[in-house]
Scaffold this motif. Structure first.
Motif, mmCIF file in Angstrom:
data_model
loop_
_atom_site.group_PDB
_atom_site.id
_atom_site.type_symbol
_atom_site.label_atom_id
_atom_site.label_comp_id
_atom_site.label_asym_id
_atom_site.label_seq_id
_atom_site.Cartn_x
_atom_site.Cartn_y
_atom_site.Cartn_z
ATOM 1 N N THR A 22 -62.300 -17.251 30.889
ATOM 2 C CA THR A 22 -63.446 -17.958 30.317
ATOM 3 C C THR A 22 -64.727 -17.142 30.393
ATOM 4 O O THR A 22 -65.713 -17.459 29.735
ATOM 5 N N LYS A 23 -64.705 -16.085 31.206
ATOM 6 C CA LYS A 23 -65.857 -15.210 31.328
ATOM 7 C C LYS A 23 -65.373 -13.757 31.363
ATOM 8 O O LYS A 23 -65.412 -13.086 32.386
ATOM 9 N N PRO A 24 -64.911 -13.266 30.219
ATOM 10 C CA PRO A 24 -64.326 -11.920 30.184
ATOM 11 C C PRO A 24 -65.376 -10.826 30.156
ATOM 12 O O PRO A 24 -66.555 -11.077 29.905
ATOM 13 N N TYR A 25 -64.916 -9.618 30.398
ATOM 14 C CA TYR A 25 -65.774 -8.441 30.305
ATOM 15 C C TYR A 25 -65.608 -7.824 28.923
ATOM 16 O O TYR A 25 -64.498 -7.691 28.417
ATOM 17 N N GLU A 26 -66.704 -7.436 28.291
ATOM 18 C CA GLU A 26 -66.632 -6.798 26.984
ATOM 19 C C GLU A 26 -66.473 -5.299 27.181
ATOM 20 O O GLU A 26 -67.415 -4.576 27.510
ATOM 21 N N SER A 27 -65.260 -4.841 26.991
ATOM 22 C CA SER A 27 -64.899 -3.453 27.241
ATOM 23 C C SER A 27 -64.893 -2.659 25.939
ATOM 24 O O SER A 27 -64.605 -3.193 24.867
ATOM 25 N N THR A 28 -65.197 -1.379 26.046
ATOM 26 C CA THR A 28 -65.194 -0.483 24.893
ATOM 27 C C THR A 28 -63.917 0.340 24.876
ATOM 28 O O THR A 28 -63.473 0.830 25.919
ATOM 29 N N ILE A 29 -63.323 0.477 23.700
ATOM 30 C CA ILE A 29 -62.170 1.363 23.562
ATOM 31 C C ILE A 29 -62.677 2.802 23.576
ATOM 32 O O ILE A 29 -63.498 3.200 22.750
ATOM 33 N N LEU A 30 -62.204 3.578 24.543
ATOM 34 C CA LEU A 30 -62.667 4.955 24.717
ATOM 35 C C LEU A 30 -61.718 5.981 24.116
ATOM 36 O O LEU A 30 -62.133 7.085 23.766
ATOM 37 N N ASN A 31 -60.456 5.616 24.008
ATOM 38 C CA ASN A 31 -59.465 6.585 23.545
ATOM 39 C C ASN A 31 -58.176 5.849 23.209
ATOM 40 O O ASN A 31 -57.964 4.706 23.646
ATOM 41 N N ALA A 32 -57.326 6.472 22.436
ATOM 42 C CA ALA A 32 -56.012 5.927 22.119
ATOM 43 C C ALA A 32 -55.143 7.046 21.583
ATOM 44 O O ALA A 32 -55.633 8.003 20.972
ATOM 45 N N ARG A 33 -53.850 6.926 21.806
ATOM 46 C CA ARG A 33 -52.899 7.905 21.283
ATOM 47 C C ARG A 33 -51.531 7.245 21.138
ATOM 48 O O ARG A 33 -51.196 6.298 21.864
ATOM 49 N N TYR A 34 -50.769 7.730 20.163
ATOM 50 C CA TYR A 34 -49.369 7.316 20.048
ATOM 51 C C TYR A 34 -48.561 8.039 21.123
ATOM 52 O O TYR A 34 -48.646 9.263 21.266
ATOM 53 N N LEU A 35 -47.766 7.294 21.860
ATOM 54 C CA LEU A 35 -46.829 7.901 22.806
ATOM 55 C C LEU A 35 -45.506 8.213 22.127
ATOM 56 O O LEU A 35 -44.726 9.020 22.635
ATOM 57 N N THR A 36 -45.250 7.560 21.012
ATOM 58 C CA THR A 36 -44.075 7.856 20.211
ATOM 59 C C THR A 36 -44.400 8.981 19.225
ATOM 60 O O THR A 36 -45.570 9.270 18.957
ATOM 61 N N ASN A 37 -43.355 9.582 18.696
ATOM 62 C CA ASN A 37 -43.532 10.658 17.721
ATOM 63 C C ASN A 37 -43.816 10.027 16.361
ATOM 64 O O ASN A 37 -42.970 10.017 15.464
ATOM 65 N N THR A 38 -45.011 9.485 16.224
ATOM 66 C CA THR A 38 -45.401 8.689 15.066
ATOM 67 C C THR A 38 -46.441 9.424 14.224
ATOM 68 O O THR A 38 -47.382 10.010 14.759
ATOM 69 N N SER A 39 -46.269 9.354 12.918
ATOM 70 C CA SER A 39 -47.231 9.973 12.007
ATOM 71 C C SER A 39 -48.596 9.301 12.123
ATOM 72 O O SER A 39 -48.690 8.075 12.262
ATOM 73 N N THR A 40 -49.658 10.108 12.055
ATOM 74 C CA THR A 40 -51.017 9.573 12.113
ATOM 75 C C THR A 40 -51.649 9.464 10.723
ATOM 76 O O THR A 40 -52.846 9.213 10.606
ATOM 77 N N LYS A 41 -50.842 9.631 9.682
ATOM 78 C CA LYS A 41 -51.385 9.586 8.317
ATOM 79 C C LYS A 41 -52.012 8.228 8.002
ATOM 80 O O LYS A 41 -53.076 8.162 7.365
#
Length: 622
Positions: A22-41
């Motif tokens: 009911t009182k969450p923290y507003e967090s910022t996404i700092l980074n992300a990556r595919y761990l699978t061998n997935t195309s980024t197209k």
């Protein structure tokens, strides 16, 4: 040591006092990556054609939706377009043309791997360390409904009730009034598949149906009759239909008012993901603390729809919506949304590249809150051996365990080195003290420090055996480089990897010594346990003689059951072998009944391990 002290001291005794559902923290996404061998197209196309600002328009306004209300229609269109881009780049059904058998197999493999996309996402934490976590904890995320669902319902309300959804306000519970747009977008659950306990929703919608056939069909689906139960299973449950799907398939009930939707639909449930980092990891404990979570993007196609009654007769004519062909594409409300938000990060890095940088200050944000665990914890002592069993995304919390264990070992070694330097001379710390200002070390001090040094040097760090499994080594071997690094530096003692669809290729470990500690096979992790004699002997020794702690994380439908069954079988055979050795003169044939006795003994031993928190499960069901 300084890093560990910094992370364990907090201005509050419990982070739950600061951030909750009911009182969450507003967090910022700092980074992300595919761990699978997935195309980024797809991610690149979305980032280039839609842009960071449009992708994060709603995410960055959490709880303050003025910007969303002003341009929600444009925002929804952009996000729907982004979903279409991903759907186009990752087809899940075969093409209509089939050239030859070889190409058909390649296409089948591609479609299978398209549906398996795993992302590691890095999120910011408060700078004052008021959101604490430990390895094994989960993180709760609050996400909105899918833009396509939101836009359909808002348009429906505008069309049937002439509502200005951006300005007209409603009160939910005792909270301050919010706009209709906010209520539909953030509060009522439009995207969860309907289950047996949701049948009341179908009955309620039938009251607004102006078409007689549709009313009858909805009432039948909501009924407890044999025919109604059969239709509900085939049409609703197997097709994973949501309330939006029902409204689309039975258009005559779209006149339901806002009050009806708010009254009959539950709230959007939070989604929980295992934390895959450690607060002792330097990367996540800097002046800008962060953590990582790992999730699999839910993306699948439902089976073909062939409605039959109990006699196997196709049920037609009940309602137009019930005669479709099925094969609906379904994206996870949470994971699909997160993939869209992560697009700029996914686009700017190669697979398994953690050095992503995204320019701009308008980074996407999420509402998060901690979900501590009392059971899924590392043992209190570092000397306890660990057996970590985590196929698929079940490996996620164990990456936090391994990072934590590595940091503890480094901290222990640093403390030993510091104590050694004190014994060998006069300690000056960070100051240059000369002559009479020097701090003398007496023989008694030196003796005491020597005892501490010898204790640390003699303290045996428990072994860590890791079991990981996936389908294809070249596609969904999650954290491959990290696991092999932990194996080469000794954090992992033994690594067992099973690949259910291929042999896993060759090990990329640079250390020949590490190679000998890595066992790979085609099959599942439980197959390694049962069929590899060295592994079997090691498990027996660790569990029965060294009191190892066993952790299992992942799919609860089959994996957890099969792993427990494999361990029970291994222990049962060992108990029977011990009994035979103790009774060598007893040549009587052992019957099936006696074997059952040993199996029951093994099951009892496993239950005792669970009671002592030596066998801990963190599993989920789909």
């Amino acid at each position: 040591v300084e890093m560990a002290e910094q992370m364990t001291v907090s201005s509050a005794s419990s982070s739950a006092l600061h951030y909750t559902i009911t009182k969450p923290y507003e967090s910022t996404i700092l980074n992300a990556r595919y761990l699978t061998n997935t195309s980024t197209k797809a991610a690149k196309t979305v980032s280039e054609t839609i842009g960071m600002d449009n992708i994060t328009a709603a995410a960055t306004s959490n709880g303050n939706n003025e910007n969303v209300n002003k341009g929600s229609n444009e925002y929804d269109k952009d996000m729907i377009q982004a979903v279409n881009v991903y759907n186009t780049h990752f087809p899940l059904v075969p093409s209509t043309s089939k050239d030859d058998n070889k190409n058909d197999k390649k296409e089948k493999l591609l479609l299978e791997q398209n549906s398996k996309r795993v992302i590691e996402m890095t999120l910011s934490l408060p700078d004052d360390f008021t959101l604490e976590y430990k390895p094994g904890d989960s993180l709760g995320l609050l996400v909105p409904n899918a833009p396509s669902h939101v836009r359909f319902v808002l348009d429906m309300l505008q069309r049937h009730h002439s509502m200005d959804t951006c300005t007209q306000k409603v009160s939910l519970d005792s909270n301050s009034p919010i706009t209709v747009d906010e209520a539909i977008r953030y509060h009522i659950d439009l995207g969860s598949p309907l289950k047996q306990n949701n049948k009341r929703i179908l009955h309620y919608l039938s009251q607004f149906a102006t078409n007689a056939e549709e009313e009858i069909a909805l009432r039948l689906l909501a009924s407890k009759t044999t025919h109604g139960e059969s239709l509900f299973r085939q049409y609703v449950e197997e097709q994973c239909l949501t309330v939006v799907d029902i409204l689309q398939d039975f258009p005559s009930c779209q006149s339901i008012p806002l009050e009806g939707l708010l009254g009959v639909l539950p709230g959007i449930p939070p989604r929980y993901y295992s934390v895959s980092s450690s607060p002792l990891d330097k990367e996540h404990s800097t002046s800008s603390p962060s953590l990582t979570v790992t999730f699999s993007v839910v993306d699948y196609v439902t089976p073909p729809l062939g409605l039959t009654n109990d006699n196997g007769v196709v049920a037609v004519g009940v309602a137009g919506g019930l005669c479709g062909g099925g094969q609906r594409r379904k994206r996870g409300i949470a994971t699909g949304y997160l993939e869209l938000l992560c697009s700029p990060f996914l686009a700017s890095c190669g697979n398994n590249d953690s050095t992503t940088t995204v320019q701009g200050s308008n980074l996407p944000s999420l509402k998060i809150f901690p979900k501590p665990t009392a059971e899924f914890r590392l043992p209190e002592t570092i000397t306890t051996p660990l057996i970590l069993i985590g196929p698929g995304t079940g490996i996620a919390p164990f990456m936090g365990f391994l990072s934590h264990r590595q940091a503890e070992i480094l901290s222990m070694n640093s403390a030993t080195d510091a104590a050694t330097s004190v014994v060998e001379g006069t300690w000056r710390g960070d100051y240059e003290l000369e002559g009479e200002d020097a701090i003398p070390i007496t023989k008694r001090d030196s003796s005491g420090l020597n005892v501490g040094i010898e204790f640390r040097r003699g303290q045996r760090v428990g072994s860590v055996d890791v079991f990981f499994g996936c389908r294809y080594a070249n596609h969904d071997w999650l954290y491959q480089s990290e696991l092999e690094h932990y194996l080469s530096n000794g954090t992992i003692s033994k690594l067992y990897t099973g690949f259910s669809r291929d042999m896993g290729g060759t090990s990329t470990s640079s250390s020949s010594g590490a190679d000998t500690n890595h066992t790979k096979c085609r099959g599942y992790v439980q197959d390694i346990m049962k069929n590899n004699e060295d592994c079997k002997s090691r498990l027996i020794n660790l569990i029965l003689k060294e009191n190892a702690s066993v952790y299992v994380c992942g799919d609860g439908n089959a994996m957890a059951r099969d792993v427990q069954g494999a361990i029970v079988d291994i222990l049962a055979m060992e108990f029977e072998k011990e009994n035979d050795n103790n009774n060598k003169n007893d040549k009587a044939d052992k019957g099936e009944e006696e074997h059952v006795v040993y199996k029951e003994k093994a099951k009892k031993y496993l239950e005792q391990m669970k009671a002592k928190e030596r066998f801990v499960l963190d599993i989920w069901t789909s």
